[in-house]
Design a protein around this motif. Structure first.
Motif, short mmCIF file in Angstrom:
data_model
loop_
_atom_site.label_atom_id
_atom_site.label_comp_id
_atom_site.label_asym_id
_atom_site.label_seq_id
_atom_site.Cartn_x
_atom_site.Cartn_y
_atom_site.Cartn_z
N LEU A 122 -15.23 -8.06 7.54
CA LEU A 122 -14.40 -7.01 7.87
C LEU A 122 -13.16 -7.15 6.66
O LEU A 122 -12.72 -6.13 6.24
CB LEU A 122 -13.47 -7.18 9.05
CG LEU A 122 -12.51 -6.46 9.43
CD1 LEU A 122 -12.75 -5.05 9.47
CD2 LEU A 122 -11.94 -6.90 10.91
N GLY A 123 -12.75 -8.25 6.29
CA GLY A 123 -11.88 -8.33 5.18
C GLY A 123 -12.01 -7.74 3.71
O GLY A 123 -11.35 -6.91 3.37
N ALA A 124 -13.53 -8.13 3.60
CA ALA A 124 -14.01 -7.60 2.16
C ALA A 124 -14.09 -6.02 2.14
O ALA A 124 -13.72 -5.37 1.38
CB ALA A 124 -15.48 -8.21 2.02
N THR A 125 -14.38 -5.57 3.48
CA THR A 125 -14.36 -4.03 3.63
C THR A 125 -12.98 -3.42 3.35
O THR A 125 -12.85 -2.36 2.66
CB THR A 125 -15.01 -3.69 4.88
OG1 THR A 125 -16.28 -4.18 5.04
CG2 THR A 125 -15.10 -1.99 5.19
N LEU A 126 -12.07 -3.93 4.06
CA LEU A 126 -10.59 -3.47 3.92
C LEU A 126 -10.26 -3.66 2.35
O LEU A 126 -9.37 -2.61 1.89
CB LEU A 126 -9.79 -4.25 4.61
CG LEU A 126 -9.76 -3.84 6.30
CD1 LEU A 126 -8.66 -4.73 6.87
CD2 LEU A 126 -9.06 -2.23 6.49
N PHE A 127 -10.50 -4.83 1.73
CA PHE A 127 -10.07 -5.08 0.37
C PHE A 127 -10.73 -3.92 -0.40
O PHE A 127 -10.06 -3.12 -1.40
CB PHE A 127 -10.80 -6.29 -0.15
CG PHE A 127 -10.05 -6.94 -1.26
CD1 PHE A 127 -8.96 -7.60 -1.18
CD2 PHE A 127 -10.43 -6.38 -2.88
CE1 PHE A 127 -8.52 -8.06 -2.49
CE2 PHE A 127 -9.99 -7.01 -3.86
CZ PHE A 127 -8.81 -7.72 -3.67
N GLY A 128 -11.99 -3.44 -0.35
CA GLY A 128 -12.79 -2.59 -1.16
C GLY A 128 -12.07 -1.32 -0.93
O GLY A 128 -12.32 -0.28 -1.72
N LEU A 129 -11.78 -0.98 0.34
CA LEU A 129 -11.20 0.58 0.64
C LEU A 129 -9.78 0.62 0.64
O LEU A 129 -9.08 1.63 0.88
CB LEU A 129 -11.86 0.91 1.94
CG LEU A 129 -13.33 0.90 2.22
CD1 LEU A 129 -13.61 1.24 3.76
CD2 LEU A 129 -13.92 1.96 1.29
N ALA A 130 -9.03 -0.43 0.28
CA ALA A 130 -7.59 -0.36 0.14
C ALA A 130 -6.83 0.74 -0.47
O ALA A 130 -7.21 0.77 -1.69
CB ALA A 130 -6.99 -1.65 -0.04
N PRO A 131 -6.04 1.58 0.32
CA PRO A 131 -5.53 2.61 -0.44
C PRO A 131 -4.08 2.33 -0.97
O PRO A 131 -3.59 2.99 -1.72
CB PRO A 131 -5.03 3.60 0.85
CG PRO A 131 -5.23 2.84 2.00
CD PRO A 131 -5.80 1.67 1.88
N ASN A 132 -3.68 1.15 -0.54
CA ASN A 132 -2.23 0.51 -1.08
C ASN A 132 -2.18 -0.82 -1.08
O ASN A 132 -3.09 -1.65 -0.50
CB ASN A 132 -1.21 1.17 -0.24
CG ASN A 132 -1.03 0.83 1.07
OD1 ASN A 132 -1.53 -0.36 1.68
ND2 ASN A 132 -1.34 1.93 2.09
N LEU A 133 -1.18 -1.65 -1.65
CA LEU A 133 -1.06 -2.97 -1.75
C LEU A 133 -1.18 -3.74 -0.58
O LEU A 133 -1.37 -4.88 -0.30
CB LEU A 133 0.29 -3.29 -2.67
CG LEU A 133 0.15 -4.74 -3.04
CD1 LEU A 133 -0.92 -4.96 -4.16
CD2 LEU A 133 1.60 -4.83 -4.13
N THR A 134 -0.50 -2.98 0.64
CA THR A 134 -0.45 -3.78 1.89
C THR A 134 -1.85 -3.86 2.51
O THR A 134 -2.04 -5.19 2.93
CB THR A 134 0.39 -2.61 2.95
OG1 THR A 134 1.73 -2.66 2.47
CG2 THR A 134 0.51 -3.43 4.32
#
Length: 460
Positions: free
Chosen positions: A96-108
């Motif tokens: 889940l974390g790697a997915t969020l990192f790869g799709l991140a639209p902003n620094l948060t």
């Protein structure tokens, strides 16, 4: 030895490798996340407008703060719920974390993805240590630690040149989505193949095996110990109050902290900015460090187990690390000839291998049924060190920045890197002093003897 026992032993020897193999593949993901930000550092700085080295160091350090904070809880989970269930949860969270990192639209969101990836993979190693204690003999412990480091270091290899090629071809985001998919596949394999202990599949325990083979004092000590309290608090207090728990912890803080400050984040920018290398060429030197770790891990483990000593190999190998680091720092003013970089990087990886013995040093001065908690405490030192030294390295670079930037990325002069190298050399020297105070156990558990005689106040 009767035929029935021989058959059960043959089954045990086969089954333990079937249990261990998917864990090795799972551990690869942990090492990938540890160093991947260094390879994509300039891409992250450009896309998310990160202008200071200290800020990038802070993003990388999220992994290490989280990893360090979760080591004791990981030990409690391993001792209470078992590795199989814990690792399944760990890999799902990491995906889940790697997915969020790869799709991140902003620094948060980028920080949130980094945190969740770190949270997941932080639970894996301690649970593997628990598996080693349940499925492998005590005299095989350091060797198995070295082998799992080889498996994990494959993640270093993937997060070096292969990742650099992949980023140049497909972009950094696709790379992290790929590691998320890998983590999910590893979770399925672990659930299908891993079992917490031999008894779960009708096989004799390692304690019974060692008793049959003449396991000696460590086994007797384990059998005499009371079961750990359900909440784990009493055991945690006793481990924390044992002074011999802390010397391997502090040695890991210093030695591994320096290694990860360089290998995990700042080596690629250093090679790109000081030597004008491409990302792929710079990442090749990460491969050399990983190769050194992969060679050193099993060799030092085998040396330690065969010679029945922990402190001496740790001291010699870590002293070699300091020697190689000083060469990097002083040779040609901190810019060694390019032909020397691969041997130096290999030497850095080889020199870090002494850290692999620190968990064994902590395990053997505490009761054996608390292996998960002890491994969590000692192992956290490595990540406390990395969490502190990666931003510190970046802070030193920022303090010595000359004002030059290109495409939104700060370009640091050689003098800035050299100052950071000197700071790391001091930390390594402190680490060697800590190793001198590690209790020599002779590769046996001495916890009962220590409680009977009381701990000494000087190196043994």
């Amino acid at each position: 030895m009767d035929a029935s026992w021989q058959q059960r032993m043959a089954r045990l020897n086969r089954r333990r490798w079937l249990v261990w193999t998917p864990l090795a593949f799972a551990f690869l993901a942990s090492y990938f996340h540890r160093t991947a930000t260094g390879v994509v550092a300039d891409s992250l700085m450009r896309e998310f407008a990160i202008t200071r080295a200290a800020d990038l160091g802070g993003l990388a350090a999220v992994y290490f703060y989280t990893y360090a904070a979760m080591q004791v809880p990981a030990g409690l989970l391993a001792d209470r719920f078992g590795p199989r269930r814990t690792i399944l949860l760990a890999l799902a969270v990491a995906a889940l974390g790697a997915t969020l990192f790869g799709l991140a639209p902003n620094l948060t969101v980028l920080y949130c993805g980094r945190f969740l990836s770190s949270l997941g993979v932080s639970l894996i190693y301690v649970n593997i240590v628990k598996i080693h204690a349940e499925w492998f003999r005590g005299r095989e412990f350091a060797t198995m630690t070295g082998l799992i480091v080889v498996a994990g270091s494959a993640g270093f290899l993937l997060a070096a040149t292969p990742l650099a090629f992949f980023v140049d071809r497909f972009g950094w985001r696709v790379s992290f989505l790929a590691i998320a998919a890998y983590s999910l596949l590893a979770a399925v394999a672990c659930w299908l193949l891993v079992r917490d202990r031999p008894a779960a599949v009708g096989l004799p325990s390692i304690a019974a095996v060692e008793a049959r083979e003449g396991g000696g004092p460590p086994l007797a000590a384990a059998a005499a110990e009371p079961a750990p309290p359900e909440n784990g608090w009493d055991s945690l207090q006793k481990i924390l109050l044992n002074p011999y728990t802390w010397w391997p912890f502090w040695a890991s803080v210093a030695v591994y902290g320096v290694y990860m400050a360089f290998m995990g984040l700042w080596a690629v920018p250093y090679f790109m900015q000081i030597y004008g290398m491409s990302r792929v060429a710079a990442s090749n030197h990460i491969l050399a460090m990983a190769a050194g770790t992969m060679v050193g891990g099993p060799l030092i483990g085998l040396w330690s187990d065969r010679r029945a000593t922990r402190r001496l190999p740790n001291l010699l190998v870590s002293s070699g690390f300091l020697g190689v680091w000083l060469l990097l720092t002083v040779w040609n003013g901190g810019r060694p000839p390019e032909w020397a970089l691969y041997p130096l990087c290999f030497g850095i990886g080889l020199g870090m291998s002494g850290v692999n013995l620190n968990v064994a040093c902590g395990k053997e001065v505490n009761p054996p049924q608390w292996t998960g908690v002890v491994a969590g405490i000692v192992n956290s030192g490595s990540f406390v060190g990395a969490a502190l030294l990666q931003p510190l390295f970046g802070w030193v670079l920022d303090r010595n920045w000359g004002g030059l930037a290109a495409h939104g990325v700060r370009i640091y002069p050689l003098s800035a890197y050299r100052t950071a190298f000197w700071c790391c050399a001091v930390v390594l020297a402190l680490g060697i002093l800590f190793i001198l105070w590690i209790k020599e156990t002779g590769c046996v558990n001495i916890s009962r003897r220590e409680r009977a005689t009381g701990p000494a106040g000087a190196p043994q």
